[in-house]
Design an enzyme around this catalytic site. Structure first.
Site, PDB file in Angstrom:
ATOM      1  CB  CYS A   1      -6.409  -0.552   5.452  1.00 35.04           C
ATOM      2  SG  CYS A   1      -4.699  -1.111   5.232  1.00 35.04           S
TER       3      CYS A   1
ATOM      4  CG  HIS B   1      -2.017  -1.001   1.151  1.00 32.89           C
ATOM      5  ND1 HIS B   1      -3.109  -0.982   2.000  1.00 32.89           N
ATOM      6  CD2 HIS B   1      -2.206  -2.070   0.332  1.00 32.89           C
ATOM      7  CE1 HIS B   1      -3.918  -1.990   1.706  1.00 32.89           C
ATOM      8  NE2 HIS B   1      -3.390  -2.661   0.694  1.00 32.89           N
TER       9      HIS B   1
ATOM     10  CD  GLU C   1      -1.889   4.071   3.366  1.00 33.87           C
ATOM     11  OE1 GLU C   1      -1.596   3.448   2.319  1.00 33.87           O
ATOM     12  OE2 GLU C   1      -3.025   4.056   3.855  1.00 33.87           O
TER      13      GLU C   1
ATOM     14  CB  CYS D   1      -1.696   1.434   6.264  1.00 32.28           C
ATOM     15  SG  CYS D   1      -1.456   0.653   4.649  1.00 32.28           S
TER      16      CYS D   1
END
Length: 408
Positions: free
Chosen positions: A76, A46, A48, A79
């Site tokens: 999420c 992701h 992040e 993260c």
């Protein structure tokens, strides 16, 4: 946040969900990150996480004290947990995420009083701009503007500009009522009932039905009904995003139901000479012997994986290629070995050269899997035993089918 949006746009250009992130410390940019799970085959990639990893490398410390992470979409749970472990001072996000957000959208991990580190959270920064980028990315890919399903993509029509044969436009249909499709659209070229036999032409691993349009025209002129589906995940058909959706059994069921829906009887199945498509044709004839009873295997030398104009049109990015990835991993040996080679004939046309849909072709005499109960040599249409073009292949198929009917 504008820097994070730039990263999100780069992700979109690569076919990834457009989420971008940056890490800042003392007013200075430390690192950037953008979504890359598809390209990296990494579920943790992701935006992040990418930005956190880069920041830790840049600062030489996995603890990012005093740093702020800006991200275009609410993080999420994964993260958020990574941010807490990194000891971020603050996280700032743009668009809220009610389905998976862990900073107040679905739940709020940052609000747990028992945590040994508290990270500040600010949401809604440039939220409209961040949300608009996500909406623009998903709108043309979903089955409908307001989709009933969100697990499939649809190739934008503009990708097919210049590829349509105007003479076949009236024969192009979308089929969605098959139970196996569960609302997905399957694109089918069907020249309709004809006085002669029926041939279903299946494309290969890297192709789609457009390749066979010229052949369909030749068959139609000979009084043969030509049915050319784009398998789900290919061509103009809808494309389930998860490779696990694309099993041999499911694709067999889709074609079996299509045969029943179109009222096909004793159709010949023409397939490229690659294990996956031969296995699919074999399974189809075994599952629906009343609708399909013969396989003819040939290999276009625009070979599987080789470049040919138009072949990439249905696949604007890697997200649209889930079916191709799944097909390449099919274990077809066991399924074919269990079938009886005498249950229906499998013919292998031999010869070299020719055209199929404008792509140079080679026809092989033999498939390593075995099931040839009769090898067919080049006909009088190909006196030097070397060239098959669309017209010659169409006549050869017609001769094969008539030969079968006389035998039976």
């Amino acid at each position: 946040m504008q820097l994070a949006l730039e990263q999100a746009r780069l992700a979109a250009a690569e076919g990834e969900v457009p989420v971008g992130a940056v890490v800042v410390k003392d007013g200075q940019l430390v690192s950037t990150g953008r979504n890359a799970p598809i390209g990296g085959q990494d579920p943790t990639a992701h935006a992040e996480v990418q930005a956190l990893r880069a920041a830790a490398q840049s600062l030489g410390n996995y603890r990012l004290d005093g740093c702020t992470l800006y991200v275009t979409l609410e993080p999420c749970a994964m993260c958020s947990g990574a941010m807490l472990h990194a000891r971020l001072a603050r996280v700032v996000f743009g668009a809220a995420d009610a389905k998976t957000g862990a900073a107040g959208g679905l739940l709020n991990l940052f609000a747990q009083p028992g945590l040994n580190h508290q990270t500040g959270v600010t949401g809604g920064v440039l939220a409209s701009e961040c949300a608009a980028l996500l909406q623009a990315f998903f709108r043309p890919r979903r089955l409908n503007v307001r989709p009933l399903r969100e697990d499939a993509l649809r190739t934008p029509p503009s990708r097919f500009d210049g590829l349509d044969d105007p003479s076949l436009r009236d024969f192009q249909v979308q089929v969605s009522q098959l139970p196996a499709l569960a609302g997905l659209n399957m694109h089918v070229l069907d020249t309709g009932p004809a006085p002669g036999p029926t041939v279903m032409v299946l494309h290969g691993l890297w192709g789609w039905g457009w390749e066979a349009e010229a052949l369909a025209t030749e068959l139609m002129q000979l009084g043969v009904r030509a049915v050319v589906p784009d398998l789900p995940g290919f061509g103009r058909s809808d494309k389930p995003k998860k490779p696990g959706f694309h099993t041999l059994a499911w694709h067999t069921r889709c074609l079996q139901e299509l045969g029943a829906h179109l009222g096909l009887a004793r159709a010949t199945v023409l397939v490229p000479q690659v294990p996956q498509t031969v296995a699919l044709a074999v399974a189809l004839c075994q599952a629906a012997p009343g609708h399909f009873d013969r396989v003819v295997a040939w290999s276009p030398a625009a070979a599987e994986g080789n470049a040919c104009p138009g072949l990439d049109a249905p696949f604007p990015d890697v997200g649209h290629r889930a079916a191709q990835r799944a097909f390449a991993l099919w274990d077809v040996s066991a399924g074919i070995a269990q079938g009886s080679p005498n249950a229906f004939p499998v013919h292998h046309i031999s010869g070299v050269g020719g055209q199929l849909g404008g792509c140079a072709g080679t026809v092989w005499a033999q498939w390593s899997g075995g099931y040839a109960v009769g090898e067919t040599k080049a006909s009088s249409d190909c006196p030097d035993n070397r060239v098959f073009n669309d017209a010659a292949l169409a006549r050869h198929l017609l001769a094969l089918v008539h030969h079968r009917e006389v035998d039976s």
